[in-house]
Write an enzyme that holds these catalytic residues in place. Structure first.
Site, PDB file in Angstrom:
ATOM      1  N   ASP A 167       0.833  -1.192   0.000  1.00  0.00           N
ATOM      2  CA  ASP A 167       0.000   0.000   0.000  1.00  0.00           C
ATOM      3  C   ASP A 167       0.880   1.260   0.000  1.00  0.00           C
ATOM      4  O   ASP A 167       1.775   1.389   0.840  1.00  0.00           O
ATOM      5  CB  ASP A 167      -0.864  -0.030   1.268  1.00  0.00           C
ATOM      6  CG  ASP A 167      -2.047   0.912   1.232  1.00  0.00           C
ATOM      7  OD1 ASP A 167      -2.923   0.710   0.391  1.00  0.00           O
ATOM      8  OD2 ASP A 167      -2.093   1.839   2.071  1.00  0.00           O
ATOM      9  N   GLU A 230       1.600  -0.244  -5.027  1.00  0.00           N
ATOM     10  CA  GLU A 230       0.526   0.661  -5.448  1.00  0.00           C
ATOM     11  C   GLU A 230       1.147   2.029  -5.746  1.00  0.00           C
ATOM     12  O   GLU A 230       1.350   2.844  -4.855  1.00  0.00           O
ATOM     13  CB  GLU A 230      -0.523   0.803  -4.341  1.00  0.00           C
ATOM     14  CG  GLU A 230      -1.718   1.636  -4.780  1.00  0.00           C
ATOM     15  CD  GLU A 230      -2.444   2.317  -3.636  1.00  0.00           C
ATOM     16  OE1 GLU A 230      -1.891   2.434  -2.526  1.00  0.00           O
ATOM     17  OE2 GLU A 230      -3.573   2.762  -3.860  1.00  0.00           O
TER      18      GLU A 230
HETATM   19  C1  NOJ Z   1      -4.613   2.790  -0.748  1.00  0.00           C
HETATM   20  C2  NOJ Z   1      -5.713   1.777  -0.698  1.00  0.00           C
HETATM   21  O1  NOJ Z   1      -5.906   1.236  -1.989  1.00  0.00           O
HETATM   22  C3  NOJ Z   1      -6.944   2.491  -0.179  1.00  0.00           C
HETATM   23  O2  NOJ Z   1      -8.078   1.678  -0.269  1.00  0.00           O
HETATM   24  C4  NOJ Z   1      -6.674   2.929   1.240  1.00  0.00           C
HETATM   25  O3  NOJ Z   1      -7.774   3.694   1.706  1.00  0.00           O
HETATM   26  C5  NOJ Z   1      -5.412   3.773   1.333  1.00  0.00           C
HETATM   27  N1  NOJ Z   1      -4.308   3.256   0.571  1.00  0.00           N
HETATM   28  C6  NOJ Z   1      -4.966   3.918   2.770  1.00  0.00           C
HETATM   29  O4  NOJ Z   1      -4.405   2.725   3.219  1.00  0.00           O
END
Ligand code: NOJ
Length: 503
Positions: A167, A230
């Site tokens: 993440d 991500e």
């Molecule tokens: C990215 C995630 O994809 C999202 O769903 C989340 O709210 C944020 N990071 C915080 O962890």
């Protein structure tokens, strides 16, 4: 567990679970209060072990979500840190004194709206939260934090998981001088509040690639495991996370098809060409069409174009990551304000991510088979679940699901699709995108009609091809290549037997 056979039947190779850890659920589990256990809502650690085992028995990989940027404010580390300024865990988070006017130290904003700083009355300082107020950011400049989080990775790798989707890795380090972020000159009313600023001092800070390399080293120690990051566009930023020596994440998520608003042949071709051109030598591409943070593809494009989009998605070079339910054509579900769960939605209803997070549509029984009848799921099931679900579509030779499964079967069967080169093909019709995939002497041509009208695609070559698949699932067989007729919203997958076109 009972759905693993379905995933294999569909043609899936790996399953990524969004966070399964103990959490107060302020952000759908991305607010974690214990990194090394399983939330009782989902089961136990032993259940997870069994899931890993059963997945592996079926040749399926299991990937967990690793959330290194923040914890829940209910995590014992933060509970300790907030006790006093001198607590040994204090520096594990990011604290600043108030500005002279009592406000936050700088202008940084949370991804969910409002200031990224929350005042903690007990210790008289602000803590940083780039997401929800219940998600304090960890201080990755502190080496004990790094060690603790790498241990979290090892905890799961030791249990046999096959890797992580990481993440927001790009946000782990923040500017050491805490400088204000500049305003985004391109921001306009209606855009997400968060994008009003450029994240100049809150993302991609010097030193970040070293941290990602360290993560990769942890994973590499275990042999064949994967790291997916991500990473949001721009493209130049995304490809940097492969690492100069391909020693960072194996796959920085390529979210361009999710984020680019214009769905037209020219733009999509441009994205594909730019991406192929930007990939470092030896880097393996990947594509994402929908995810849990943005509207579903069948809502963005409509179900007709979404079928064509699946052909694009599953025939482009690289690993596709499919969002659950997209394979049956699930669409967003309107959620009334009192049912809203998402912190971003509570702040700004128009950006709520709840509509794309509704229960998986397995079958036509109450609650779509997602949970027992009589239990109310967190979010409501789509009204049309009796038409669009796995059980119904498995028996329909022209369903969305049949299309996706056939594409996955062909992908596996044809080396041109699974590992061949990718080459866009010029042709005069601006509403169509045509490309070739090639491996050794195997050639595949993909022709996609981005319009709802019939179109003709003319190719420079006169040869004869063989139609393997139409997204309408109603024709196949020999096809002359010089002039290919496409119906509205149709995509065609064609194999060349003799004369590949010149490109
Ligand atoms: C990215 C995630 O994809 C999202 O769903 C989340 O709210 C944020 N990071 C915080 O962890």
């Amino acid at each position: 567990m009972s759905k693993l056979d379905y995933l294999r039947w569909l043609g899936v190779d790996a399953l990524w679970l969004s966070p399964i850890y103990p959490s107060p659920m302020a952000d759908f589990g991305y607010d974690i209060s214990n990194f090394t256990d399983v939330h009782p809502l989902f089961g136990t650690l032993e259940d997870l072990d069994t899931l890993v085992r059963q997945a592996h028995q079926r040749d399926l990989k299991l990937i967990l979500d690793f959330v290194p940027n923040h914890t829940s404010d209910e995590h014992p580390w933060f509970q300790q840190a907030r006790q006093s300024r001198t607590n040994e865990k204090r520096d594990w988070y990011i604290w600043r004194d108030p500005a002279p006017d009592g406000g936050p130290a700088n202008n940084w904003t949370s991804n969910f709206g409002g200031s990224a700083w929350q005042f903690d009355a007990q210790s008289g300082q602000y803590y940083l939260h780039l997401f929800d107020v219940k998600q304090p950011d960890l201080n990755w400049r502190n080496h004990e934090v790094r060690r603790a989080m790498f241990d979290v990775m090892r905890f799961w790798l030791d249990r046999g998981v096959d890797g992580f989707r990481v993440d927001v890795p790009g946000a782990l380090l923040k500017d050491e001088q805490f400088r204000d972020n500049p305003l985004n000159p391109d921001w306009k009313a209606g855009d997400r509040p968060y994008t009003r600023q450029l994240s100049l001092y809150t993302e991609d800070q010097p030193g970040i690639h070293e941290i990602v390399r360290e993560m990769r080293a942890v994973v590499d120690h275990y042999g064949e495991r994967v790291l997916i990051g991500e990473i949001w566009p721009p493209m130049e930023r995304m490809v940097q996370y492969y690492g100069e020596q391909l020693d960072e994440v194996h796959l920085p998520f390529n979210l361009q098809l999710v984020l680019r608003p214009t769905w037209e042949a020219r733009t999509i071709r441009q994205i594909v060409d730019e991406y192929e051109g930007a990939l470092p030598r030896g880097a393996w591409p990947n594509w994402v069409l929908s995810n849990h943070d943005r509207p579903r593809v069948a809502t963005r494009l409509g179900r007709e174009q979404a079928r064509m989009a699946q052909m694009l998605f599953l025939t482009l070079r690289g690993t596709p990551t499919c969002y659950y339910g997209d394979e049956v054509g699930m669409q967003n579900v309107a959620i009334s304000p009192e049912l809203m769960q998402d912190p971003e939605g509570k702040e700004n209803a128009q950006y709520s991510r709840d509509p794309e997070r509704t229960p998986m549509q397995w079958e036509s029984s109450p609650n779509a088979g997602f949970c027992p009848a009589g239990v109310r799921p967190w979010l409501p099931v789509a009204d049309d679940f009796q038409t669009y679900n796995v059980a119904v579509e498995q028996h329909d030779p022209r369903s969305f699901l049949t299309l996706v499964r056939t594409l996955l079967t062909l992908r596996r069967a044809l080396p041109a699709l699974s590992m061949g080169s990718q080459q866009s093909i010029d042709q005069p019709n601006p509403t169509c995108f045509v490309y070739q995939r090639q491996h050794a002497d195997e050639h595949c041509l993909v022709a996609l009609n981005f319009s709802a009208q019939d179109q003709v695609v003319t190719l420079p070559e006169q040869g004869q091809g063989r139609l393997l698949l139409s997204t309408h699932l109603d024709r196949e067989g020999p096809l002359p290549l010089s002039e290919v007729h496409l119906r509205g919203n149709e995509g065609l997958l064609i194999e060349f037997e003799t004369h590949p076109p010149h490109v």
